[in-house]
Design a protein around this motif. Structure first.
Motif, PDB file in Angstrom:
ATOM      1  N   ILE A 125      11.598  33.713-105.735  1.00 28.06           N
ATOM      2  CA  ILE A 125      10.559  32.441-106.197  1.00 28.06           C
ATOM      3  C   ILE A 125      10.778  32.435-107.431  1.00 28.06           C
ATOM      4  N   VAL A 126      10.298  33.474-108.089  1.00 31.78           N
ATOM      5  CA  VAL A 126       9.949  33.391-109.726  1.00 31.78           C
ATOM      6  C   VAL A 126      11.485  32.910-110.363  1.00 31.78           C
ATOM      7  N   VAL A 127      12.611  33.640-110.014  1.00 33.92           N
ATOM      8  CA  VAL A 127      13.818  33.273-110.495  1.00 33.92           C
ATOM      9  C   VAL A 127      14.237  31.750-110.294  1.00 33.92           C
ATOM     10  N   GLN A 128      13.996  31.426-109.083  1.00 37.90           N
ATOM     11  CA  GLN A 128      14.276  29.980-108.843  1.00 37.90           C
ATOM     12  C   GLN A 128      13.515  28.808-109.371  1.00 37.90           C
ATOM     13  N   ALA A 129      12.123  29.254-109.444  1.00 39.72           N
ATOM     14  CA  ALA A 129      11.299  28.502-110.262  1.00 39.72           C
ATOM     15  C   ALA A 129      11.675  28.250-111.585  1.00 39.72           C
ATOM     16  N   LEU A 130      11.651  29.340-112.283  1.00 40.88           N
ATOM     17  CA  LEU A 130      12.306  29.369-113.703  1.00 40.88           C
ATOM     18  C   LEU A 130      13.617  28.650-114.190  1.00 40.88           C
ATOM     19  N   LYS A 131      14.681  28.776-113.178  1.00 41.98           N
ATOM     20  CA  LYS A 131      15.840  28.195-113.427  1.00 41.98           C
ATOM     21  C   LYS A 131      15.657  26.584-113.191  1.00 41.98           C
ATOM     22  N   SER A 132      14.809  26.230-111.962  1.00 38.97           N
ATOM     23  CA  SER A 132      14.584  24.808-112.063  1.00 38.97           C
ATOM     24  C   SER A 132      14.035  24.288-113.313  1.00 38.97           C
ATOM     25  N   GLN A 133      13.278  24.949-114.227  1.00 38.52           N
ATOM     26  CA  GLN A 133      12.943  24.258-115.144  1.00 38.52           C
ATOM     27  C   GLN A 133      13.766  24.468-116.397  1.00 38.52           C
ATOM     28  N   ASN A 134      14.695  25.081-116.346  1.00 36.43           N
ATOM     29  CA  ASN A 134      15.686  25.510-117.259  1.00 36.43           C
ATOM     30  C   ASN A 134      15.315  26.530-118.459  1.00 36.43           C
ATOM     31  N   LEU A 135      14.627  27.491-117.520  1.00 35.08           N
ATOM     32  CA  LEU A 135      13.881  28.710-118.544  1.00 35.08           C
ATOM     33  C   LEU A 135      14.833  29.945-117.971  1.00 35.08           C
ATOM     34  N   LEU A 168       1.834  33.833-103.440  1.00 39.92           N
ATOM     35  CA  LEU A 168       3.117  33.427-102.556  1.00 39.92           C
ATOM     36  C   LEU A 168       3.263  34.176-101.299  1.00 39.92           C
ATOM     37  N   TYR A 169       2.539  35.277-101.015  1.00 42.25           N
ATOM     38  CA  TYR A 169       2.720  35.907 -99.712  1.00 42.25           C
ATOM     39  C   TYR A 169       1.561  36.929 -99.516  1.00 42.25           C
ATOM     40  N   THR A 170       1.538  37.196 -98.449  1.00 39.05           N
ATOM     41  CA  THR A 170       0.517  38.660 -98.011  1.00 39.05           C
ATOM     42  C   THR A 170       1.130  39.837 -97.577  1.00 39.05           C
ATOM     43  N   THR A 171       0.681  40.895 -97.994  1.00 40.89           N
ATOM     44  CA  THR A 171       0.838  41.980 -97.657  1.00 40.89           C
ATOM     45  C   THR A 171      -0.344  42.988 -96.821  1.00 40.89           C
ATOM     46  N   HIS A 172       0.234  43.736 -96.095  1.00 39.28           N
ATOM     47  CA  HIS A 172      -1.094  44.582 -95.433  1.00 39.28           C
ATOM     48  C   HIS A 172      -1.008  46.038 -96.026  1.00 39.28           C
ATOM     49  N   LEU A 173      -2.062  46.642 -96.410  1.00 35.64           N
ATOM     50  CA  LEU A 173      -2.108  48.090 -96.552  1.00 35.64           C
ATOM     51  C   LEU A 173      -2.231  48.944 -95.342  1.00 35.64           C
ATOM     52  N   MET A 174      -1.535  50.172 -95.376  1.00 34.64           N
ATOM     53  CA  MET A 174      -1.429  51.159 -94.378  1.00 34.64           C
ATOM     54  C   MET A 174      -1.497  52.183 -94.877  1.00 34.64           C
ATOM     55  N   LEU A 175      -1.942  53.225 -94.122  1.00 37.92           N
ATOM     56  CA  LEU A 175      -1.880  54.614 -94.227  1.00 37.92           C
ATOM     57  C   LEU A 175      -0.707  55.493 -93.813  1.00 37.92           C
ATOM     58  N   VAL A 176       0.040  56.108 -94.692  1.00 37.80           N
ATOM     59  CA  VAL A 176       1.223  56.696 -94.218  1.00 37.80           C
ATOM     60  C   VAL A 176       0.726  58.231 -94.256  1.00 37.80           C
ATOM     61  N   TYR A 177       1.507  58.923 -93.195  1.00 43.14           N
ATOM     62  CA  TYR A 177       1.206  60.430 -93.308  1.00 43.14           C
ATOM     63  C   TYR A 177       2.479  61.085 -92.826  1.00 43.14           C
ATOM     64  N   ASN A 178       2.379  62.486 -93.162  1.00 47.00           N
ATOM     65  CA  ASN A 178       3.623  63.238 -92.816  1.00 47.00           C
ATOM     66  C   ASN A 178       3.405  63.838 -91.618  1.00 47.00           C
ATOM     67  N   LYS A 179       4.126  63.425 -90.682  1.00 44.24           N
ATOM     68  CA  LYS A 179       4.376  63.946 -89.293  1.00 44.24           C
ATOM     69  C   LYS A 179       4.260  65.639 -88.995  1.00 44.24           C
ATOM     70  N   GLU A 180       4.798  66.223 -90.002  1.00 44.43           N
ATOM     71  CA  GLU A 180       4.786  67.536 -89.962  1.00 44.43           C
ATOM     72  C   GLU A 180       3.613  68.431 -90.219  1.00 44.43           C
ATOM     73  N   LYS A 181       2.417  67.492 -90.804  1.00 39.86           N
ATOM     74  CA  LYS A 181       1.177  67.895 -91.018  1.00 39.86           C
ATOM     75  C   LYS A 181       0.173  67.732 -90.041  1.00 39.86           C
ATOM     76  N   PHE A 182       0.272  66.180 -89.395  1.00 36.25           N
ATOM     77  CA  PHE A 182      -0.413  65.761 -88.353  1.00 36.25           C
ATOM     78  C   PHE A 182       0.400  65.823 -87.186  1.00 36.25           C
ATOM     79  N   LYS A 183       0.316  66.495 -86.192  1.00 35.53           N
ATOM     80  CA  LYS A 183       1.172  66.526 -84.901  1.00 35.53           C
ATOM     81  C   LYS A 183       0.739  65.203 -84.094  1.00 35.53           C
ATOM     82  N   ASP A 184      -0.464  64.787 -84.147  1.00 37.08           N
ATOM     83  CA  ASP A 184      -0.859  63.793 -83.353  1.00 37.08           C
ATOM     84  C   ASP A 184      -1.355  62.597 -84.170  1.00 37.08           C
ATOM     85  N   ILE A 185      -1.268  61.264 -84.022  1.00 39.14           N
ATOM     86  CA  ILE A 185      -1.765  60.211 -85.029  1.00 39.14           C
ATOM     87  C   ILE A 185      -3.277  60.276 -85.218  1.00 39.14           C
TER      88      ILE A 185
END
Length: 142
Positions: A12-22, A65-82
């Motif tokens: 988005i940024v590259v396209q917007a700047l190019k459209s303005q010859n920047l 410009l968009y939305t993201t979603h935060l999540m918690l990631v964990y190591n399956k070797e440490k936690f056998k169950d979710i």
């Protein structure tokens, strides 16, 4: 960083700047340095910056410009169950990792161990130095 820059914000940024010859000179820096350079006037634009009231002292924001979603990631070797986490307040009993300079304002009262990059954060998770890593679902799944 390996390969070519990519992503929604980049496109988005590259396209917007190019459209303005920047012309654009991209710099890939650690996130905290991007923000400090922006505050010091050394960087003109920082894509992907989330809104924080304190940043209004040195920055203007576009509409999202968009939305993201935060999540918690964990190591399956440490936690056998979710792990069953129902409320943010339950996180105080775990070691939680995040990226230095990222906006974790939704995690009030949580002590977050900060890594310099997403890669370092994942490494800390795999080495069991933290129990959970806070990551954006859309970035992690890419």
């Amino acid at each position: 960083m390996q390969g070519k820059l990519k992503g929604v914000a980049y496109d988005i940024v590259v396209q917007a700047l190019k459209s303005q010859n920047l012309n654009v000179k991209n710099m890939v820096l650690p996130w905290k340095r991007c923000l400090s350079n922006a505050a010091a006037g050394k960087v003109d634009l920082v894509p992907n910056a989330s809104f924080k009231e304190q940043r209004l002292k040195f920055a203007h924001y576009s509409l999202p410009l968009y939305t993201t979603h935060l999540m918690l990631v964990y190591n399956k070797e440490k936690f056998k169950d979710i792990p069953k986490i129902q409320k943010i307040s339950e996180l105080h009993k775990f070691k939680i990792g995040g990226v230095l300079g990222f906006n974790y304002s939704k995690f009030v009262g949580v002590d977050i161990i900060r890594a310099n990059s997403r890669k370092t954060l994942i490494d800390q998770l795999l080495l069991n130095r933290i129990d959970f890593a806070i990551l954006q679902k859309e970035v992690f799944n890419e």
